[in-house]
Design an enzyme around this catalytic site. Sequence first.
Site, PDB file in Angstrom:
ATOM      1  N   TYR A  47      16.686   2.924 -50.637  1.00 13.76           N
ATOM      2  CA  TYR A  47      17.064   2.282 -49.383  1.00 13.76           C
ATOM      3  C   TYR A  47      17.211   0.770 -49.554  1.00 13.76           C
ATOM      4  O   TYR A  47      18.219   0.187 -49.156  1.00 13.76           O
ATOM      5  CB  TYR A  47      16.032   2.574 -48.293  1.00 13.76           C
ATOM      6  CG  TYR A  47      16.191   1.638 -47.119  1.00 13.76           C
ATOM      7  CD1 TYR A  47      17.203   1.847 -46.191  1.00 13.76           C
ATOM      8  CD2 TYR A  47      15.379   0.508 -46.988  1.00 13.76           C
ATOM      9  CE1 TYR A  47      17.394   0.964 -45.138  1.00 13.76           C
ATOM     10  CE2 TYR A  47      15.565  -0.377 -45.953  1.00 13.76           C
ATOM     11  CZ  TYR A  47      16.569  -0.139 -45.022  1.00 13.76           C
ATOM     12  OH  TYR A  47      16.773  -1.032 -44.011  1.00 13.76           O
ATOM     13  N   CYS A  66      18.877   4.657 -30.017  1.00 15.49           N
ATOM     14  CA  CYS A  66      18.517   6.052 -30.296  1.00 15.49           C
ATOM     15  C   CYS A  66      17.071   6.080 -30.804  1.00 15.49           C
ATOM     16  O   CYS A  66      16.777   6.477 -31.927  1.00 15.49           O
ATOM     17  CB  CYS A  66      19.480   6.638 -31.330  1.00 15.49           C
ATOM     18  SG  CYS A  66      19.357   8.432 -31.531  1.00 15.49           S
ATOM     19  N   GLU A  91      13.933  -7.273 -46.148  1.00 16.30           N
ATOM     20  CA  GLU A  91      13.824  -5.825 -46.281  1.00 16.30           C
ATOM     21  C   GLU A  91      12.436  -5.406 -46.746  1.00 16.30           C
ATOM     22  O   GLU A  91      11.894  -4.395 -46.278  1.00 16.30           O
ATOM     23  CB  GLU A  91      14.886  -5.304 -47.252  1.00 16.30           C
ATOM     24  CG  GLU A  91      16.302  -5.370 -46.719  1.00 16.30           C
ATOM     25  CD  GLU A  91      16.518  -4.526 -45.472  1.00 16.30           C
ATOM     26  OE1 GLU A  91      15.795  -3.524 -45.291  1.00 16.30           O
ATOM     27  OE2 GLU A  91      17.393  -4.871 -44.665  1.00 16.30           O
ATOM     28  N   LEU A 110      -0.156  -8.575 -42.971  1.00 14.30           N
ATOM     29  CA  LEU A 110       0.967  -7.632 -42.929  1.00 14.30           C
ATOM     30  C   LEU A 110       0.581  -6.241 -43.417  1.00 14.30           C
ATOM     31  O   LEU A 110       1.266  -5.269 -43.105  1.00 14.30           O
ATOM     32  CB  LEU A 110       2.130  -8.147 -43.794  1.00 14.30           C
ATOM     33  CG  LEU A 110       3.147  -9.052 -43.100  1.00 14.30           C
ATOM     34  CD1 LEU A 110       4.187  -9.522 -44.103  1.00 14.30           C
ATOM     35  CD2 LEU A 110       3.823  -8.347 -41.939  1.00 14.30           C
ATOM     36  N   GLY A 111      -0.485  -6.147 -44.201  1.00 11.88           N
ATOM     37  CA  GLY A 111      -0.885  -4.850 -44.723  1.00 11.88           C
ATOM     38  C   GLY A 111       0.020  -4.366 -45.842  1.00 11.88           C
ATOM     39  O   GLY A 111       0.995  -5.008 -46.208  1.00 11.88           O
ATOM     40  N   TYR A 112      -0.338  -3.183 -46.404  1.00 11.49           N
ATOM     41  CA  TYR A 112       0.430  -2.595 -47.510  1.00 11.49           C
ATOM     42  C   TYR A 112       0.712  -3.666 -48.572  1.00 11.49           C
ATOM     43  O   TYR A 112       1.854  -3.979 -48.891  1.00 11.49           O
ATOM     44  CB  TYR A 112       1.739  -1.974 -47.005  1.00 11.49           C
ATOM     45  CG  TYR A 112       1.542  -0.868 -45.997  1.00 11.49           C
ATOM     46  CD1 TYR A 112       1.359   0.445 -46.410  1.00 11.49           C
ATOM     47  CD2 TYR A 112       1.512  -1.145 -44.628  1.00 11.49           C
ATOM     48  CE1 TYR A 112       1.165   1.465 -45.493  1.00 11.49           C
ATOM     49  CE2 TYR A 112       1.312  -0.122 -43.710  1.00 11.49           C
ATOM     50  CZ  TYR A 112       1.136   1.174 -44.144  1.00 11.49           C
ATOM     51  OH  TYR A 112       0.942   2.186 -43.239  1.00 11.49           O
ATOM     52  N   ARG A 134      20.229 -12.442 -40.483  1.00 11.08           N
ATOM     53  CA  ARG A 134      21.551 -11.882 -40.245  1.00 11.08           C
ATOM     54  C   ARG A 134      22.621 -12.940 -40.508  1.00 11.08           C
ATOM     55  O   ARG A 134      22.450 -14.114 -40.195  1.00 11.08           O
ATOM     56  CB  ARG A 134      21.670 -11.395 -38.804  1.00 11.08           C
ATOM     57  CG  ARG A 134      20.943 -10.086 -38.539  1.00 11.08           C
ATOM     58  CD  ARG A 134      21.805  -8.893 -38.914  1.00 11.08           C
ATOM     59  NE  ARG A 134      21.044  -7.665 -39.021  1.00 11.08           N
ATOM     60  CZ  ARG A 134      20.766  -6.855 -38.002  1.00 11.08           C
ATOM     61  NH1 ARG A 134      21.174  -7.169 -36.797  1.00 11.08           N
ATOM     62  NH2 ARG A 134      20.103  -5.737 -38.208  1.00 11.08           N
ATOM     63  N   ASP A 179      17.233   4.826 -43.774  1.00  4.43           N
ATOM     64  CA  ASP A 179      15.826   4.674 -43.421  1.00  4.43           C
ATOM     65  C   ASP A 179      15.492   5.614 -42.272  1.00  4.43           C
ATOM     66  O   ASP A 179      16.298   6.479 -41.906  1.00  4.43           O
ATOM     67  CB  ASP A 179      15.504   3.222 -43.071  1.00  4.43           C
ATOM     68  CG  ASP A 179      16.157   2.772 -41.767  1.00  4.43           C
ATOM     69  OD1 ASP A 179      17.006   3.514 -41.211  1.00  4.43           O
ATOM     70  OD2 ASP A 179      15.820   1.671 -41.293  1.00  4.43           O
TER      71      ASP A 179
END
Length: 334
Positions: free
Chosen positions: A116, A188, A35, A78-80, A23, A134
Site C-alpha cells: 500500500y 463511505c 503515509e 503516536l504508538g506502534y 496534498r 487500504d
Amino acid sequence: MQAAFTTALLRWFAQYGRELPWRGISDPYGIWVSEIILQQTRIEQGRDYWLRFMERFPTVEALAAASEDEVLLQWQGLGYYSRARNMHAAARQIVEQGGFPRSIEGLRALKGVGDYTAAAVGSMAFGLPAAAVDGNVYRVLARHYGIDVPINTARGKHTFEALAQELLPAQESGTFNQAMMDFGATWCTPRSPRCIYCPVADTCDALRTGRVDQLPVKEKKLKVRERRFSYIYVRYKGTTALRRRPAGDIWQGLWEPLLVENGPLPDLGCPLTLLASGVKHVLTHRVLFVDFYLAEPELRPSLPDEYQWINERGLDDYAVPRLLQKLFDLISAR
C-alpha cells in the site's frame, strides 16, 4: 461500469477532497512521512504530528542523521513505535542509495514499506500506475461491487487489488488513489455512510441489496491477550531509574521505569505508594492492566544492570510509551 465509477470518484474528489498539508506536493519524502504516520493514526492527530516531524526533520538526510532516541521522541504518543524505527532505518537506506527509488519494487524494498505505502508514494510522487489499497478502499469496493470475500485473506487481498488496479486511470493514478482514500474516510464510512448523497449510489450493489452494514467481510480476529504490569517510579535524591525496553516485545526501544510483570513487588527499602490501580491500556491483540507505584528510598536500591539512574529534570529527553505519561503526570502532581 468501471470507467463510470472512476470518473464519478474523480469528480467527487475535485469537489470534496480533504485539504491536507501534504496534498499537492510532489516531494516523495513528505508524502512518505505522511503515509507512515497515518498508518494506525487518525488524520486529525496525524496532521499535527506531520507538521512537527517535518519541521524537526525537513529532509530525508536530516532524518537519517538523527539518533533513534531523537526520532522516537518526536513520535512519542503516536504508538506502534516500530513505524518510527523502520522509517529511520529506511531513511538511511534512501540516503545510502542516493535518493528515493522511483519504482514500486524499489520503494517496496525500503524498511517498513508494504504494498500500500509503495503504491501511495509511487503514484503521488512519481505518477506510477499502482493502485493503493487500504481499509477505506476495501470498504468502498466491497460495497459498490457487492464483494463478500473476506478482506483479511490472501484471496481477498488479490481480489481487491486486482479490481482497484483495473479501475485506476494510468494518467491520474495519484489523484484517484487519494480520491478512493478520502471517499472511504469521509463518505463511505464504516458507520452511517452518506448513501443518500453518494455519487455512485445508482450502481452500488450493497445499497441495492441492503448489505451496506454487512460489507466488507472480515474473518474473526485473533484472541486478545491480557497482561498485568506494575510500574514503580523510584525517586532517589532527584534521580530516577529507567531502562530501554528490549527487542521482541511491545514498545521496543522506548524507556520505562522499574517494571514487574506478574510477580511480587520488590523490596526497595521503603514503603511503596500506590498512585493508580488497574489502569487499562489497549494495544493490538493485547490489553494491559497496570498499577502505578512511587518509591522514595533513603538509600539508592540495587536494580538490574539495564536500569540507568538519570536526573528527573531530564525526563523529557527520553521517549516513553504514552501509557507512562500518565504515571509521570501523577508524579508531577504530587
